[in-house]
Design a protein around this motif. Structure first.
Motif, short mmCIF file in Angstrom:
data_model
loop_
_atom_site.label_atom_id
_atom_site.label_comp_id
_atom_site.label_asym_id
_atom_site.label_seq_id
_atom_site.Cartn_x
_atom_site.Cartn_y
_atom_site.Cartn_z
N CYS A 11 0.75 -1.24 -0.01
CA CYS A 11 -0.11 -0.08 -0.10
C CYS A 11 0.92 1.11 0.04
O CYS A 11 1.97 1.20 0.26
N ARG A 12 0.33 2.37 -0.12
CA ARG A 12 0.94 3.53 -0.04
C ARG A 12 1.52 3.95 1.24
O ARG A 12 2.30 4.58 1.50
N VAL A 109 4.17 11.02 -0.70
CA VAL A 109 3.28 10.52 0.01
C VAL A 109 3.42 10.87 1.40
O VAL A 109 4.67 10.67 2.09
N THR A 158 -2.03 9.47 3.46
CA THR A 158 -2.24 8.00 3.27
C THR A 158 -2.16 7.68 4.80
O THR A 158 -1.76 8.36 5.78
N SER A 188 -5.91 9.24 -0.29
CA SER A 188 -6.07 7.79 -0.45
C SER A 188 -7.21 7.24 -0.02
O SER A 188 -8.02 7.83 0.49
#
Length: 382
Positions: A11-12, A109, A158, A188
Motif C-alpha cells: 500500500c501507499r 506520500v 495516506t 488515498s
C-alpha cells in the motif's frame, strides 16, 4: 560497496514508510530492505519472491525484512538476516530528517495515521499494524510545507485507516491545504462511513484533487455485515452523492471483493448493480483470500474457486467498461498532469482526476505539472 536498495510492496502507507527509511539509511552500504505486505495470499507470495530475488541478486548484501508479513507470520524470516516488526518503523520515523526526500517519487506520500481499530472478518492487517494512532498536526503541517518548498506539486495523504485521523479528517485536510500551497492534496483510501458534510465541502477547493477512493467491497448488506464493515450500501451511496453534489466531476475509485463466504449469486448481482450506479472510473477487484487468525476462516461456505474466478472476471470487465466511459467523457477537456515516469520516448503523468496522461517526453520532466487536453488511449501519440 553498493548503495542501499529498497523494495516496497503493498500500500501507499508502506511507500511512505519506505521513503522515510531511505532518508535515514541513505548512507548505508550493501543493504537490501524489503518492506513487505500480507493483505492477501498473493501478497505473501510476492513478499517471498521479492526476498528470494534480492538474496539471489545480491548474495553478499545484508537483507532486512520488515513490514506486515513479519507481524502476520512471526518466526518466519524467509532467510533474511534481520526481521523488523511494524512497531520498529515508528522508531525509524522519529529519526527521519526534517527535509522530505526529493528523489524517490514525483508525488510526495505523507503518512498521517497508522493502525486500525476495526475488526473486519477477512482482514489480517489490523493484527499486523495494531491500534489506530495519528501523527500530530504540527508535524504534518511542517512535512507538507517542506514538501511543497522542495518542489512537489502533489501530496498524497495516506494511512491504514485514514478517515480515523484523530481530530477529524476534514480538519486535517483543511489545515494541510493551507500548509501545502501551491501543491495539491490527494486523499488515498477512506472508509465510506468517514465521509461527512465537512469533508464533502472541501472538494470545492481547487487544490483538493476531485478523486475519492472508497472501498465498496460488496453491494449486499448481508455480505457487508458478515465482513463486519462499518457501513451498509446506503451509507456508501450517500457518501458518493454528498461529494458529487459539491464536485460533479468526482472520479470515484474503489475496492470490491468477490467470492466472500456466503455470497450468493443475488449478492453478486447486487454488487454489479451498485458498481454501475456509483459510476466508478477504476476498480481494484479481489477474490476472497482466507487469512490465518481472521474470523472469516471459520466460515465454511466460501464460494468455489471457479465461481469466485468467474465473478472476478465479470467485475473486472465491468470496471474496464466504466473506465473507458469515464475516459471518453474527458476527451478534449483540459487536465493538470504531474509527470511521473519516462519510457521509450514517452512520459506518463497522473491528472487531478486520476486519469493517466501520456505525452512525448521531450521537454518534460518527472515532477513537473502541466495543463493539457486529455486524450483517451485510442488517440494518444504512438
Amino acid at each position: 560497496m553498493a548503495p542501499p536498495r529498497f523494495i516496497n510492496l503493498g500500500c501507499r502507507t508502506n511507500a511512505a514508510e519506505t521513503d522515510e527509511l531511505a532518508s535515514v539509511l541513505q548512507d548505508a552500504e550493501n543493504v537490501v530492505v524489503v518492506n513487505s505486505c500480507t493483505v492477501t495470499r498473493a501478497a505473501d507470495r510476492e513478499t517471498r519472491k521479492a526476498v528470494a530475488r534480492a538474496r539471489r541478486e545480491q548474495p553478499e548484501a545484508a537483507l532486512l525484512l520488515m513490514g506486515c508479513y513479519v507481524d502476520a507470520h512471526p518466526g518466519d524470516s524467509l532467510g533474511a538476516d534481520l526481521v523488523a516488526p511494524n512497531r520498529w518503523k515508528q522508531a525509524v520515523e522519529n529519526e527521519a530528517p526534517e527535509e522530505p526526500p526529493g528523489t524517490r517519487r514525483s508525488r510526495y506520500v505523507l503518512k498521517v495515521q497508522d493502525g486500525c481499530d476495526n475488526r473486519c472478518t477477512f482482514c489480517i492487517v489490523w493484527q499486523a499494524r495494531g491500534r489506530s494512532i495519528s501523527r500530530v498536526l504540527p508535524y504534518l503541517e511542517q512535512r507538507a510545507r517542506r514538501a511543497a518548498e522542495a518542489g512537489y506539486r502533489e501530496i498524497v495523504l495516506t494511512g491504514i485507516d485514514l478517515g480515523s485521523y484523530r481530530g477529524g479528517l476534514a480538519a486535517l485536510v483543511a489545515r494541510l491545504l493551507d500548509a501545502a500551497a501551491p501543491a495539491r492534496i490527494r486523499l488515498s483510501s477512506i472508509d465510506p462511513s468517514h465521509v461527512d458534510a465537512d469533508l464533502a465541502r472541501l472538494f470545492e477547493h481547487p487544490r483538493l484533487c476531485p478523486h475519492l477512493h472508497l472501498p465498496l467491497q460488496s453491494g449486499s448488506d448481508g455480505v457487508l455485515a458478515r465482513m463486519r464493515r462499518r457501513y451498509d450500501l446506503g451509507t456508501f451511496e450517500r457518501a458518493v452523492a454528498m461529494v458529487r453534489q459539491v464536485q460533479p466531476d468526482l472520479a470515484l475509485t474503489g475496492d470490491v471483493m468477490v467470492g466472500f463466504p456466503g455470497e450468493t449469486e443475488a449478492d453478486f448481482e447486487a454488487t454489479l448493480a451498485a458498481i454501475e450506479r456509483a459510476g466508478f472510473m477504476d476498480l481494484h477487484v479481489f477474490r476472497y483470500s482466507p487469512r490465518p487468525r481472521t474470523a472469516a476462516v471459520r466460515y465454511s461456505d466460501a464460494a468455489p474457486v471457479a465461481v469466485a474466478r468467474d465473478r472476478s472476471r465479470c467485475t473486472i470487465e465491468l470496471g474496464k467498461r466504466l473506465h473507458a466511459q469515464y475516459e471518453g467523457s474527458w476527451a478534449g477537456r483540459e487536465v493538470d498532469a504531474i509527470w511521473d515516469r519516462e519510457r521509450d520516448g514517452l512520459i506518463r503523468g497522473v491528472a487531478e482526476n486520476y486519469l493517466t496522461v501520456t505525452a512525448p517526453a521531450a521537454g518534460r520532466r518527472p515532477g513537473e505539472l502541466e495543463r493539457l487536453p486529455f486524450r483517451p488511449p485510442s488517440v494518444r501519440e504512438p
